[in-house]
Design an enzyme around this catalytic site. Structure first.
Site, PDB file in Angstrom:
ATOM      1  CG  ASP A  13     -13.642  31.063   3.121  1.00  0.00           C
ATOM      2  OD1 ASP A  13     -13.108  31.600   2.863  1.00  0.00           O
ATOM      3  OD2 ASP A  13     -14.230  29.726   3.331  1.00  0.00           O
ATOM      4  CE  LYS A  16      -7.121  34.170   4.001  1.00  0.00           C
ATOM      5  NZ  LYS A  16      -8.292  33.135   4.491  1.00  0.00           N
ATOM      6  N   GLY A  40     -12.061  34.853  -1.611  1.00  0.00           N
ATOM      7  CA  GLY A  40     -13.291  35.419  -1.164  1.00  0.00           C
ATOM      8  C   GLY A  40     -12.743  36.286   0.010  1.00  0.00           C
ATOM      9  CG  HIS A  41      -9.781  37.463   1.705  1.00  0.00           C
ATOM     10  ND1 HIS A  41      -8.025  38.060   1.501  1.00  0.00           N
ATOM     11  CD2 HIS A  41      -9.327  36.110   1.429  1.00  0.00           C
ATOM     12  CE1 HIS A  41      -6.864  36.822   0.880  1.00  0.00           C
ATOM     13  NE2 HIS A  41      -8.379  36.074   1.152  1.00  0.00           N
ATOM     14  CD  GLN A 223      -6.198  29.990  -1.131  1.00  0.00           C
ATOM     15  OE1 GLN A 223      -5.307  30.718  -1.905  1.00  0.00           O
ATOM     16  NE2 GLN A 223      -6.946  30.699  -1.612  1.00  0.00           N
TER      17      GLN A 223
HETATM   18  P1  GDP Z   1     -10.831  35.638   4.419  1.00  0.00           P
HETATM   19  O1  GDP Z   1     -11.343  34.807   3.060  1.00  0.00           O
HETATM   20  O2  GDP Z   1      -9.889  34.874   5.845  1.00  0.00           O
HETATM   21  O3  GDP Z   1     -11.256  37.122   4.774  1.00  0.00           O
HETATM   22  O4  GDP Z   1     -12.762  35.577   5.274  1.00  0.00           O
HETATM   23  P2  GDP Z   1     -14.140  35.876   4.704  1.00  0.00           P
HETATM   24  O5  GDP Z   1     -14.121  36.829   4.304  1.00  0.00           O
HETATM   25  O6  GDP Z   1     -14.075  34.630   3.474  1.00  0.00           O
HETATM   26  O7  GDP Z   1     -14.766  35.002   6.379  1.00  0.00           O
HETATM   27  C1  GDP Z   1     -14.985  35.521   7.059  1.00  0.00           C
HETATM   28  C2  GDP Z   1     -16.240  36.557   6.769  1.00  0.00           C
HETATM   29  O8  GDP Z   1     -16.846  36.362   9.087  1.00  0.00           O
HETATM   30  C3  GDP Z   1     -16.853  37.955   6.108  1.00  0.00           C
HETATM   31  O9  GDP Z   1     -18.248  37.829   5.921  1.00  0.00           O
HETATM   32  C4  GDP Z   1     -16.471  38.687   7.038  1.00  0.00           C
HETATM   33  O10 GDP Z   1     -17.234  39.651   7.464  1.00  0.00           O
HETATM   34  C5  GDP Z   1     -17.101  38.441   9.030  1.00  0.00           C
HETATM   35  N1  GDP Z   1     -16.203  38.233   9.754  1.00  0.00           N
HETATM   36  C6  GDP Z   1     -14.946  38.951   9.740  1.00  0.00           C
HETATM   37  N2  GDP Z   1     -14.404  38.739  11.501  1.00  0.00           N
HETATM   38  C7  GDP Z   1     -16.053  38.598  12.200  1.00  0.00           C
HETATM   39  C8  GDP Z   1     -16.392  39.037  13.731  1.00  0.00           C
HETATM   40  O11 GDP Z   1     -15.227  39.192  14.696  1.00  0.00           O
HETATM   41  N3  GDP Z   1     -17.488  38.330  13.618  1.00  0.00           N
HETATM   42  C9  GDP Z   1     -18.380  38.576  12.644  1.00  0.00           C
HETATM   43  N4  GDP Z   1     -19.818  37.742  12.866  1.00  0.00           N
HETATM   44  N5  GDP Z   1     -18.199  38.169  11.300  1.00  0.00           N
HETATM   45  C10 GDP Z   1     -16.702  38.187  10.603  1.00  0.00           C
HETATM   46  P1  IMO Z   2      -9.860  32.842   1.903  1.00  0.00           P
HETATM   47  O1  IMO Z   2      -8.601  33.531   0.957  1.00  0.00           O
HETATM   48  C1  IMO Z   2     -11.421  28.253   2.196  1.00  0.00           C
HETATM   49  C2  IMO Z   2     -10.516  25.570  -0.536  1.00  0.00           C
HETATM   50  C3  IMO Z   2     -11.552  24.556  -2.074  1.00  0.00           C
HETATM   51  C4  IMO Z   2     -11.040  23.466  -1.831  1.00  0.00           C
HETATM   52  C5  IMO Z   2      -9.620  23.959  -1.887  1.00  0.00           C
HETATM   53  C6  IMO Z   2      -8.515  23.113  -3.043  1.00  0.00           C
HETATM   54  O2  IMO Z   2     -11.416  33.579   0.733  1.00  0.00           O
HETATM   55  O3  IMO Z   2      -9.950  31.898   2.600  1.00  0.00           O
HETATM   56  P2  IMO Z   2      -8.822  25.601  -5.400  1.00  0.00           P
HETATM   57  O4  IMO Z   2     -10.110  26.172  -6.451  1.00  0.00           O
HETATM   58  O5  IMO Z   2      -7.753  25.825  -4.462  1.00  0.00           O
HETATM   59  O6  IMO Z   2      -8.170  24.562  -5.738  1.00  0.00           O
HETATM   60  O7  IMO Z   2      -9.940  24.797  -4.439  1.00  0.00           O
HETATM   61  O8  IMO Z   2      -9.674  24.608  -1.220  1.00  0.00           O
HETATM   62  N1  IMO Z   2     -10.334  26.256  -0.724  1.00  0.00           N
HETATM   63  C7  IMO Z   2     -10.642  27.739  -0.020  1.00  0.00           C
HETATM   64  N2  IMO Z   2     -11.587  27.719   1.046  1.00  0.00           N
HETATM   65  N3  IMO Z   2     -11.100  30.077   1.377  1.00  0.00           N
HETATM   66  C8  IMO Z   2     -10.755  30.551   0.461  1.00  0.00           C
HETATM   67  O9  IMO Z   2      -9.802  31.498   0.018  1.00  0.00           O
HETATM   68  C9  IMO Z   2      -9.925  28.752  -0.131  1.00  0.00           C
HETATM   69  N4  IMO Z   2      -9.629  29.083  -1.536  1.00  0.00           N
HETATM   70  C10 IMO Z   2     -10.071  27.425  -1.986  1.00  0.00           C
HETATM   71  O10 IMO Z   2     -12.998  24.905  -1.157  1.00  0.00           O
HETATM   72  O11 IMO Z   2     -11.708  22.652  -0.717  1.00  0.00           O
HETATM   73 MG    MG Z   3     -12.392  33.823   2.541  1.00  0.00          MG
END
Ligand code: GDP
Ligand code: IMO
Ligand code: MG
Length: 421
Positions: A13, A16, A40-41, A223
């Site tokens: 999270d 990416k 979840g991206h 991840q």
């Molecule tokens: P990922 O799994 O690495 O793609 O990240 P996620 O999408 O799960 O979580 C990142 C969250 O931060 C998302 O809700 C993005 O919209 C948000 N985000 C990304 N970059 C920034 C930033 O520079 N500032 C803020 N406030 N939000 C950001």
């Molecule tokens: P993105 O791509 C954050 C965590 C779960 C748990 C562990 C194992 O959005 O960064 P799993 O279901 O993969 O066997 O769970 O990994 N986890 C993540 N945490 N971002 C993710 O993906 C994750 N995908 C799995 O919360 O701790």
């Molecule tokens: Mg994510």
């Protein structure tokens, strides 16, 4: 530059999806190589939010071919649901979305096993309960169903029958949960297979041909390195190779090397699920970061645990994945806080440790903090001296450049410090 990777440098999270979406504009292929719909991206474009789980984050650029490589575990029902949802947002056809014929299929049995183990097992990992771990188990044990098996009922039946009696025993006698018969599961998966068939191909050859024609390939990690099954904080990890090495296993870079490996890191640290977290905050500041940063998992809706930036963990991540630069995200969330710290090293058994090597028990690591003068930037003009100090410290202690920094979720809330692609 022809090949580049986006890798989560923390516990996932990190942002990416946002970075991949931006770099996809200048890419020909965006390739997912591991994980599944546990990811979840989130991508924001002009105030509109798109969340992707297994479809690569290049999909919002129709010129770009999105590839789901053979290292991914694919749940067909979820994939089709996501595909239909994304078709309302952008143009997706079998020409610009490709699924590997040898990707591993997540079946109903995997989801049931994951959920049963999390609720009834002796050690809770805090998984996303999407069946990821059990699907990878079957892959390694050579009893998985592959995507190409979905197109023939006889083959599908034979593949599902391998290991079925063991699973049935667990469901009946140990977990006492209802589960579908092989016939029911064959019908379900075959139906989804028919809807997917046009998207399925040999993605290795596709990548090979694209690279040999000089196309640009961007590999998108899911991840983060600290959730890697080998390099991460085992057993609190996911079941795939989330670090750069996963690219070689899960998609391939035929006859080429990775030219740039960008580690995406938040300007602080978060984690979902169980496991050690040396800089975790349990006070008001931690709460403020959680709320201001909207730190809620995009896949499970769970609150993310929050803490200060952890340099020893990032130093380790750099070594694990040969990161060449850092994309630092969510700097805006730290703006205007009452205090600001970075963990530059740990104290472990009375000794100073500056890299979180696997031999270190992270539960025993006492973080050593450097305090910074808080910055109050709104990122519309020149950076304040305080913000520059915060970023320079990160760059200097990590020894690799911050190539990108982001200060908001939208596409334009970003600064490129290096000419990438
Ligand atoms: P990922 O799994 O690495 O793609 O990240 P996620 O999408 O799960 O979580 C990142 C969250 O931060 C998302 O809700 C993005 O919209 C948000 N985000 C990304 N970059 C920034 C930033 O520079 N500032 C803020 N406030 N939000 C950001
Ligand atoms: P993105 O791509 C954050 C965590 C779960 C748990 C562990 C194992 O959005 O960064 P799993 O279901 O993969 O066997 O769970 O990994 N986890 C993540 N945490 N971002 C993710 O993906 C994750 N995908 C799995 O919360 O701790
Ligand atoms: Mg994510």
């Amino acid at each position: 530059m022809q090949t580049m990777a986006i890798i989560g440098a923390q516990w996932g999270d990190e942002g990416k999806g946002k970075i991949t979406d931006l770099l996809a504009e200048k890419s020909d292929l965006v390739v997912r190589y591991q994980g599944g719909h546990n990811a979840g991206h989130t991508i924001w474009v002009d105030g509109k939010k798109t969340v992707l789980h297994v479809i690569p984050s290049g999909v919002l650029h129709p010129h770009c071919t999105s590839v789901i490589g053979h290292g991914v575990v694919l749940e067909p029902e979820n994939f089709l649901f996501e595909l239909n949802r994304i078709k309302n947002v952008t143009k997706v056809t079998p020409d610009n979305l490709k699924v590997s014929e040898t990707a591993t299929v997540i079946t109903s049995y995997h989801k049931l096993l994951d959920a049963a183990r999390e609720s009834q097992g002796t050690e809770k990992i805090g998984t996303t309960c999407k069946g990821i771990g059990p699907a990878y188990e079957d892959k390694i044990a050579r009893r998985a169903v592959k995507v190409k098996d979905l197109f023939d009922k006889d083959i599908l039946t034979r593949r599902l029958a391998v290991g079925y009696s063991e699973k049935a025993m667990l469901f009946k006698n140990l977990y006492q949960v209802e589960f579908p018969s092989i016939e029911e599961e064959v019908e379900r998966l075959y139906k989804f297979g028919q809807s997917m068939e046009d998207y399925v191909c040999d993605t290795f050859s596709l990548i090979d041909n694209s690279l040999s024609r000089g196309k640009r390939v961007l590999y998108e990690g899911a991840q983060g390195i600290l959730l890697d099954v080998d390099y991460g904080t085992y057993p609190y990890v996911t079941s795939s190779s989330t670090s750069a090495s996963g690219i070689y296993n899960g998609a391939g870079i035929p006859n080429h090397k990775l030219e740039e490996v960008i580690g995406v890191a938040k300007a602080y640290t978060t984690r979902v699920g169980e496991g050690p977290f040396p800089t975790e905050l349990f006070d008001e500041i931690g709460n403020t970061i959680q709320v201001k940063g909207n730190e809620i998992g995009a896949t499970t809706g769970r609150k993310r645990r929050c803490g200060w930036l952890d340099i020893p963990l990032l130093r380790y991540a750099i070594k694990c994945s040969q990161l060449t630069s850092i994309a630092l995200t969510k700097l805006d969330i730290l703006s205007d806080l009452s205090e600001l710290k970075i963990c530059y090293a740990y104290e472990v058994d009375g000794k100073k440790v500056d890299c979180a090597y696997p031999g270190i028990n992270l539960y025993n690591a006492k973080p050593l903090f450097k305090s910074f003068k808080p910055f109050k930037d709104d990122f519309t003009g020149k950076n304040s001296a305080e913000l520059d100090q915060y970023m320079s410290f990160i760059q200097e202690t990590l020894g690799i450049p911050v190539s990108i920094y982001a200060y908001g979720p939208d596409r334009n809330q970003i600064v490129f410090k290096k000419n990438l692609f």
